[in-house]
Write a protein that holds these residues in place. Structure first.
Motif, short mmCIF file in Angstrom:
data_model
loop_
_atom_site.label_atom_id
_atom_site.label_comp_id
_atom_site.label_asym_id
_atom_site.label_seq_id
_atom_site.Cartn_x
_atom_site.Cartn_y
_atom_site.Cartn_z
N GLY A 72 13.03 -13.81 3.45
CA GLY A 72 11.96 -14.26 3.76
C GLY A 72 10.59 -13.44 3.90
O GLY A 72 10.58 -12.58 2.49
N LEU A 73 9.48 -13.66 3.69
CA LEU A 73 8.03 -13.34 3.80
C LEU A 73 8.04 -11.91 4.29
O LEU A 73 9.10 -11.87 5.12
N PRO A 74 7.50 -11.03 3.31
CA PRO A 74 6.69 -9.43 3.96
C PRO A 74 6.64 -9.73 5.41
O PRO A 74 5.49 -10.84 5.85
N LYS A 75 6.88 -8.49 6.23
CA LYS A 75 5.79 -8.56 7.44
C LYS A 75 4.79 -7.77 6.74
O LYS A 75 4.75 -6.25 6.37
N PRO A 76 3.51 -8.49 7.81
CA PRO A 76 2.14 -7.48 7.48
C PRO A 76 2.11 -6.03 9.14
O PRO A 76 2.57 -6.51 10.00
N TRP A 77 1.20 -5.09 8.26
CA TRP A 77 0.72 -4.34 9.35
C TRP A 77 -0.31 -4.81 9.63
O TRP A 77 -1.88 -4.99 8.65
N THR A 122 -7.35 -7.45 11.02
CA THR A 122 -6.90 -7.36 9.54
C THR A 122 -5.66 -6.97 9.09
O THR A 122 -4.94 -6.33 10.25
N ARG A 123 -4.84 -7.62 7.95
CA ARG A 123 -3.67 -7.25 8.03
C ARG A 123 -3.42 -7.15 6.88
O ARG A 123 -4.22 -7.85 5.65
N MET A 124 -2.23 -6.57 6.27
CA MET A 124 -2.05 -6.10 4.83
C MET A 124 -0.78 -6.14 4.65
O MET A 124 0.27 -5.92 5.21
N TYR A 125 0.02 -6.94 3.85
CA TYR A 125 0.81 -6.48 3.48
C TYR A 125 0.89 -6.53 1.67
O TYR A 125 0.64 -6.23 0.79
N GLY A 126 2.62 -5.28 1.38
CA GLY A 126 3.08 -5.07 0.71
C GLY A 126 3.75 -5.83 -0.72
O GLY A 126 4.62 -6.42 0.34
N VAL A 127 3.62 -6.19 -1.29
CA VAL A 127 4.69 -7.47 -2.10
C VAL A 127 5.24 -6.91 -3.09
O VAL A 127 4.15 -6.10 -4.17
N PRO A 128 6.37 -7.38 -3.61
CA PRO A 128 6.47 -6.34 -4.40
C PRO A 128 6.59 -7.18 -6.01
O PRO A 128 7.83 -7.44 -7.13
N TYR A 129 5.22 -7.37 -6.36
CA TYR A 129 4.84 -7.54 -7.84
C TYR A 129 4.83 -6.25 -8.18
O TYR A 129 4.06 -5.66 -8.11
#
Length: 381
Positions: free
Chosen positions: A328-333, A340-347
């Motif tokens: 599914g969608l990545p989980k945020p920190w 404040t939320r940070m996502y690592g997306v494998p683009y």
């Protein structure tokens, strides 16, 4: 960053009159310098007063070099995708590397000996890129198809070869009718993700993920500001995907805006340098990670508290890939009570493990690399 070793920059004989992405390793007897793209780890050592020879690069890269480094036009020879030039008995063909705007692979043929090398530079070996390479090799008589060998082709590489053969046949009937054995002697390969653990998705899937996360975050908090990590050249597709999904514009620095314009990618509907533009929904900033990113997001909220209630940062990079996110969608920190939320997306603008396998398949693929295959690591993590 690109590996900085002299032994990897100068091509092997009989192509030793060329250095690729190696301006820190110039040599007195070399006058020809191939530049795959305009990222700083590949241009390092190149400066406005460079006078040791000619720099060969794409038109896009040339514009970037002239505007940002001040390299004189007289020092540059441009070669764009699909074009070939002859330099001191060496045929050089430019191929699309699929990495960033203006990025090239170089196919070099020493005409007197038939020795051939392919230098990928940084590369995203998507199916389109692989098909283009196959078609170029067919046109040059450097490819044989699988019916000449004893291996069973994979479905993916069979489809690529068939498409490449059809493309080449439309341009050069003789090459398609009687393909010669592949004769690439040396392959200089982008090995950034050369491990089976890096099985991140194709770029279109990653872009859809960015858009989906953006939409989900807007449903959670409509007054969300998005931050996209970027380089001075690269990640343009990620910026556009988030801006479109957010329904607004991306704010860029003057320098980043200049690079978009030089690359021919500036879109007034998606990009702006006006911080007061009411349509700004995205800020473009250098890639960062960890606490620094959350601190930067907190500072943005303090400056724009009346306008935004939350900040979401995207790190679009292959290093963000996690097998756990495939479902599914990545989980945020999350920090700041969710503000404040940070996502690592494998683009990624480099090849995944599967793409590297498809590109260099020597056991079961349609393409058979003849003679000696020498894979030289162009990059390091």
């Amino acid at each position: 960053m690109a590996t900085q070793h002299a032994s990897l920059k100068r091509l092997r004989p009989p192509l030793s009159g060329f250095i690729v992405d190696g301006f820190n390793f110039c040599e007195a007897d070399v006058r020809h310098y191939l530049l795959t793209h305009a990222h700083s780890d590949h241009t390092c050592g190149l400066h406005a007063s460079f006078d040791l020879g000619t720099v060969y690069c794409s038109s896009v890269t040339a514009r970037v070099l002239r505007a940002t480094i001040g390299l004189p036009e007289k020092r540059i020879t441009t070669i764009d995708v699909g074009q070939s030039i002859e330099v001191e008995g060496v045929q050089i063909t430019a191929l699309d590397a699929g990495h960033c705007p203006g990025s090239l692979m170089f196919l070099l043929e020493h005409l007197a000996t038939g020795h051939t090398a392919l230098h990928t530079g940084d590369m995203r070996a998507s199916q389109d890129v692989r098909e283009a390479v196959c078609a170029a090799l067919l046109r040059r008589g450097l490819l044989r198809l699988c019916h000449r060998c004893n291996h069973s082709p994979s479905p993916t590489t069979s489809a690529i070869a068939a498409t490449a053969a059809a493309t080449a046949a439309a341009e050069t009937t003789d090459a398609a009718a009687s393909p010669s054995p592949l004769a690439v002697d040396v392959l200089y390969l982008d090995t950034t993700y050369s491990s089976p653990r890096w099985r991140f998705p194709p770029q279109p899937d990653a872009l859809r993920c960015l858009a989906a996360v953006t939409a989900a975050e807007l449903r959670r908090e409509p007054r969300t500001l998005f931050v996209v990590g970027s380089y001075q050249v690269g990640k343009e597709k990620a910026i556009a995907a988030v801006a479109r999904a957010a329904g607004g514009r991306a704010l860029l620095s003057e320098r980043r805006a200049l690079s978009l314009k030089l690359c021919g990618l500036w879109d007034a509907e998606l990009h702006t340098v006006d911080a007061a533009d009411p349509q700004v929904r995205v800020h473009v900033m250098p890639l960062s990670a960890g606490v620094e990113a959350h601190e930067a997001m907190g500072a943005l909220l303090q400056r724009h508290g009346e306008r935004y209630a939350a900040v979401v940062t995207f790190r679009p990079t292959g290093w963000a890939y996690s097998k756990s996110d495939e479902a599914g969608l990545p989980k945020p920190w999350v920090e700041g009570a969710g503000s404040t939320r940070m996502y690592g997306v494998p683009y990624s603008e480099h090849s995944s493990w599967e793409e590297l396998q498809a590109y260099t398949d020597t056991a079961h693929g349609v393409i058979q690399w003849e003679r000696s295959l020498v894979v030289i690591a162009s990059l390091q993590p």
